[in-house]
Scaffold this active site. Sequence first.
Site, PDB file in Angstrom:
ATOM      1  N   LYS A   1      89.988 106.736 -50.292  1.00  0.00           N
ATOM      2  CA  LYS A   1      89.372 107.435 -49.163  1.00  0.00           C
ATOM      3  C   LYS A   1      90.115 107.145 -47.854  1.00  0.00           C
ATOM      4  CE  LYS A   1      84.711 107.305 -51.257  1.00  0.00           C
ATOM      5  NZ  LYS A   1      83.292 106.880 -51.007  1.00  0.00           N
TER       6      LYS A   1
ATOM      7  N   PHE B   1      72.391 110.416 -45.707  1.00  0.00           N
ATOM      8  CA  PHE B   1      73.710 109.861 -45.428  1.00  0.00           C
ATOM      9  C   PHE B   1      74.818 110.906 -45.518  1.00  0.00           C
ATOM     10  CE2 PHE B   1      73.164 108.835 -50.043  1.00  0.00           C
ATOM     11  CZ  PHE B   1      74.316 109.449 -50.569  1.00  0.00           C
TER      12      PHE B   1
ATOM     13  N   ARG C   1      84.959 102.610 -62.652  1.00  0.00           N
ATOM     14  CA  ARG C   1      83.694 102.313 -61.956  1.00  0.00           C
ATOM     15  C   ARG C   1      83.483 100.800 -61.876  1.00  0.00           C
ATOM     16  NH1 ARG C   1      80.885 106.235 -59.140  1.00  0.00           N
ATOM     17  NH2 ARG C   1      79.016 105.020 -59.517  1.00  0.00           N
TER      18      ARG C   1
ATOM     19  N   ARG D   1      85.609  97.019 -53.902  1.00  0.00           N
ATOM     20  CA  ARG D   1      84.692  97.079 -52.761  1.00  0.00           C
ATOM     21  C   ARG D   1      84.278  95.683 -52.299  1.00  0.00           C
ATOM     22  NH1 ARG D   1      81.387 102.292 -55.208  1.00  0.00           N
ATOM     23  NH2 ARG D   1      82.536 103.922 -54.079  1.00  0.00           N
TER      24      ARG D   1
ATOM     25  N   ASN E   1      83.770 102.805 -48.112  1.00  0.00           N
ATOM     26  CA  ASN E   1      83.885 101.879 -49.246  1.00  0.00           C
ATOM     27  C   ASN E   1      85.112 102.172 -50.118  1.00  0.00           C
ATOM     28  OD1 ASN E   1      83.024 104.196 -50.449  1.00  0.00           O
ATOM     29  ND2 ASN E   1      81.132 103.364 -51.286  1.00  0.00           N
TER      30      ASN E   1
HETATM   31  P1  IDP Z   1      79.578 106.054 -55.504  1.00  0.00           P
HETATM   32  O1  IDP Z   1      80.760 106.413 -54.623  1.00  0.00           O
HETATM   33  O2  IDP Z   1      79.505 104.572 -55.756  1.00  0.00           O
HETATM   34  O3  IDP Z   1      79.487 106.873 -56.758  1.00  0.00           O
HETATM   35  P2  IDP Z   1      77.381 107.694 -54.477  1.00  0.00           P
HETATM   36  O4  IDP Z   1      75.942 107.301 -54.591  1.00  0.00           O
HETATM   37  O5  IDP Z   1      77.876 108.771 -55.363  1.00  0.00           O
HETATM   38  O6  IDP Z   1      78.261 106.360 -54.637  1.00  0.00           O
HETATM   39  O7  IDP Z   1      77.627 108.090 -52.956  1.00  0.00           O
HETATM   40  C1  IDP Z   1      78.804 108.750 -52.576  1.00  0.00           C
HETATM   41  C2  IDP Z   1      79.350 108.111 -51.328  1.00  0.00           C
HETATM   42  O8  IDP Z   1      78.426 108.311 -50.240  1.00  0.00           O
HETATM   43  C3  IDP Z   1      79.506 106.579 -51.387  1.00  0.00           C
HETATM   44  O9  IDP Z   1      80.692 106.164 -52.021  1.00  0.00           O
HETATM   45  C4  IDP Z   1      79.491 106.211 -49.916  1.00  0.00           C
HETATM   46  O10 IDP Z   1      80.745 106.506 -49.286  1.00  0.00           O
HETATM   47  C5  IDP Z   1      78.440 107.176 -49.390  1.00  0.00           C
HETATM   48  N1  IDP Z   1      77.091 106.585 -49.436  1.00  0.00           N
HETATM   49  C6  IDP Z   1      76.268 106.487 -50.499  1.00  0.00           C
HETATM   50  N2  IDP Z   1      75.103 105.881 -50.185  1.00  0.00           N
HETATM   51  C7  IDP Z   1      75.194 105.597 -48.868  1.00  0.00           C
HETATM   52  C8  IDP Z   1      74.304 104.973 -47.948  1.00  0.00           C
HETATM   53  O11 IDP Z   1      73.193 104.551 -48.275  1.00  0.00           O
HETATM   54  N3  IDP Z   1      74.748 104.836 -46.671  1.00  0.00           N
HETATM   55  C9  IDP Z   1      75.963 105.306 -46.264  1.00  0.00           C
HETATM   56  N4  IDP Z   1      76.825 105.913 -47.109  1.00  0.00           N
HETATM   57  C10 IDP Z   1      76.451 106.057 -48.388  1.00  0.00           C
HETATM   58 MG    MG Z   2      79.199 108.961 -56.942  1.00  0.00          MG
END
Ligand code: IDP
Ligand code: MG
Length: 136
Positions: free
Chosen positions: A8, A56, A84, A101, A111
């Site tokens: 990212k 978010f 993952r 991370r 992240n």
């Molecule tokens: P993942 O990337 O671990 O699969 P997802 O739940 O698919 O996580 O969320 C996609 C992206 O959205 C995350 O990687 C992160 O950048 C952002 N994100 C997810 N949850 C939050 C949150 O609670 N606060 C801020 N950003 C979030």
């Molecule tokens: Mg995801």
Amino acid sequence: MQTLVLIKPDAVRRSLVGEIVRRFENRGLRIAAMKLVRFDADLSRRHYKDHVDKDFYPPLEKFIASGPSLAMVLEGDNVIQVVRQMMGATNHLEAAPGTIRADLALSTRENLVHGSDSPESAEREIPLFFGKDEIL
Ligand code: IDP
Ligand code: MG
């Protein structure tokens, strides 16, 4: 088996591309495709389609479009699960030590990496970034 990985914009800005690619290569995964991409709102909404209605999402879209990302197709046995696991939990505070991370991120939004979360997601996400002829 293949998966979509994104390094990212925060990782590109912080010059962590090499560090992150090195981890995947050292693990034994094969790079089948790789290029810099610039998200716009449309690509962000398509890629994050399951999240567009969440609180978010607006700051996530702003972040993911804030600079170039490196998109990759990685290949290997159980690659979806392996990537993952190597990424760690979404929230860096919950990510296991040794994961990307946990080792390199201090933000849940910024992240560093994306990895498809299932074979169905990989099949949907890869064509958002790569044509068939770009996957070698
Ligand atoms: P993942 O990337 O671990 O699969 P997802 O739940 O698919 O996580 O969320 C996609 C992206 O959205 C995350 O990687 C992160 O950048 C952002 N994100 C997810 N949850 C939050 C949150 O609670 N606060 C801020 N950003 C979030
Ligand atoms: Mg995801």
